[in-house]
Design a protein around this motif. Structure first.
Motif, mmCIF file in Angstrom:
data_model
loop_
_atom_site.group_PDB
_atom_site.id
_atom_site.type_symbol
_atom_site.label_atom_id
_atom_site.label_comp_id
_atom_site.label_asym_id
_atom_site.label_seq_id
_atom_site.Cartn_x
_atom_site.Cartn_y
_atom_site.Cartn_z
ATOM 1 N N ALA A 128 0.867 -0.968 -0.088
ATOM 2 C CA ALA A 128 0.209 0.595 0.038
ATOM 3 C C ALA A 128 0.650 1.399 -0.471
ATOM 4 C CB ALA A 128 -0.696 -0.176 1.166
ATOM 5 N N LEU A 129 1.649 1.205 0.177
ATOM 6 C CA LEU A 129 3.216 2.504 0.544
ATOM 7 C C LEU A 129 3.668 2.275 -0.545
ATOM 8 C CD1 LEU A 129 3.855 4.327 1.856
ATOM 9 C CD2 LEU A 129 6.021 3.377 2.200
ATOM 10 N N GLY A 130 3.708 1.236 -1.560
ATOM 11 C CA GLY A 130 4.207 1.848 -2.639
ATOM 12 C C GLY A 130 2.647 2.153 -3.997
ATOM 13 N N ALA A 131 1.957 2.038 -3.172
ATOM 14 C CA ALA A 131 1.008 2.274 -4.504
ATOM 15 C C ALA A 131 0.955 3.627 -3.799
ATOM 16 C CB ALA A 131 -0.587 1.742 -3.976
ATOM 17 N N SER A 132 0.848 4.409 -2.173
ATOM 18 C CA SER A 132 0.535 5.661 -2.335
ATOM 19 C C SER A 132 2.174 6.526 -2.787
ATOM 20 C CB SER A 132 0.423 6.301 -0.415
ATOM 21 O OG SER A 132 0.052 5.578 -0.131
ATOM 22 N N VAL A 133 3.239 6.120 -2.982
ATOM 23 C CA VAL A 133 3.902 7.101 -3.491
ATOM 24 C C VAL A 133 3.764 6.903 -4.888
ATOM 25 C CG1 VAL A 133 6.597 6.625 -3.790
ATOM 26 C CG2 VAL A 133 6.022 6.106 -1.786
ATOM 27 N N GLY A 134 3.211 6.015 -5.582
ATOM 28 C CA GLY A 134 3.591 5.802 -7.190
ATOM 29 C C GLY A 134 2.041 7.025 -7.485
ATOM 30 N N ALA A 135 0.941 6.904 -6.674
ATOM 31 C CA ALA A 135 0.608 7.964 -7.207
ATOM 32 C C ALA A 135 0.697 9.839 -6.431
ATOM 33 C CB ALA A 135 -1.320 7.618 -6.163
ATOM 34 N N VAL A 136 1.473 9.227 -5.282
ATOM 35 C CA VAL A 136 2.104 11.288 -5.593
ATOM 36 C C VAL A 136 3.225 11.387 -6.587
ATOM 37 C CG1 VAL A 136 3.484 12.700 -4.513
ATOM 38 C CG2 VAL A 136 1.945 11.370 -3.377
ATOM 39 N N VAL A 137 3.598 10.798 -7.015
ATOM 40 C CA VAL A 137 4.922 10.734 -8.662
ATOM 41 C C VAL A 137 4.378 10.668 -10.017
ATOM 42 C CG1 VAL A 137 6.333 9.382 -10.319
ATOM 43 C CG2 VAL A 137 6.920 9.348 -6.529
#
Length: 231
Positions: A128-137
């Motif tokens: 889920a953390l990866g999805a959060s970072v990916g969304a911001v990027v």
């Protein structure tokens, strides 16, 4: 995307820790469960109170008396616009895959990586953390535009990371396998965040303003149906 997935991170890790806390009898700490669930509901209600009132997009529209018929009508409306329907279907693939991955990580951690239950939560959290970072990027890369071309590359990234997750950890020792799985799950999440942001942006900006709420509602109904099918 960051806020929604961050909430999923907290909920996933909290649920796992509650499970570990309650072993071996799941009903032993029901008061704690109740406090967590009611507390989450109250936080949601408090956050909703912060939303400013906005004028209705279609003030003459009557309140739907039959929500099921209304949902079917919304889906038919979405179907008529093949561009929006195609994007909604692409988003469904994201939620379908996300639900499959989340359900399978528990078994993957316990039966393939052979880790205890307490270490499964961090795996879900990293995804889920990866999805959060990916969304911001993805938001930064988009620079205020709808960049649908990001979606195919992100889908490829999810596929490659998923294949590597199946191949690499089984060839390593226990500790190295856990570390490798953590990195690859973060990569799957990162690609997933990149995948869905352009699709949601397209749905929100290209749908007719007076029907936007209904279009988004129909797309959300499709997403939840895809998660139900994946389960």
């Amino acid at each position: 995307g960051l806020a929604a997935v961050a909430a999923a991170v907290v909920g996933t890790v909290t649920g796992n820790q509650l499970y570990v806390f309650s072993k071996p009898q799941g009903h032993a700490h029901s008061v704690v469960y109740a406090a967590v669930m009611i507390g989450a509901a109250l936080l949601g209600w408090a956050a909703m109170r912060l939303v400013a009132r906005q004028p209705a997009a279609d003030p003459k529209r009557a309140f739907p008396r039959n929500p099921f018929a209304d949902t079917l009508e919304d889906l038919q409306r979405l179907w008529k616009d093949r561009r929006l329907f195609g994007v909604a279907c692409a988003s469904c693939y994201f939620w379908f895959l996300a639900a499959i991955v989340q359900v399978n990580i528990y078994l993957f951690g316990t039966s393939e990586l052979h880790v205890r239950h307490a270490l499964v939560g961090p795996l879900l959290g990293l995804l889920a953390l990866g999805a959060s970072v990916g969304a911001v990027v993805a938001g930064v890369v988009s620079r205020g535009k709808v960049r649908l071309e990001l979606t195919p590359a992100s889908a490829l990234g999810m596929a490659v990371s998923g294949i590597l997750l199946d191949v690499i950890p089984g060839r390593l020792g226990p500790h190295a396998a856990y570390v490798a799985a953590s990195i690859l799950l973060f990569m799957i999440g990162f690609a997933a965040g990149f995948y869905d942001v352009p699709l949601q942006s397209y749905l929100q900006t290209k749908s007719p303003i007076k029907q936007r709420g209904r279009i988004l509602a129909a797309a959300t109904s499709m997403a939840f149906l895809s998660m139900l099918i994946s389960s």
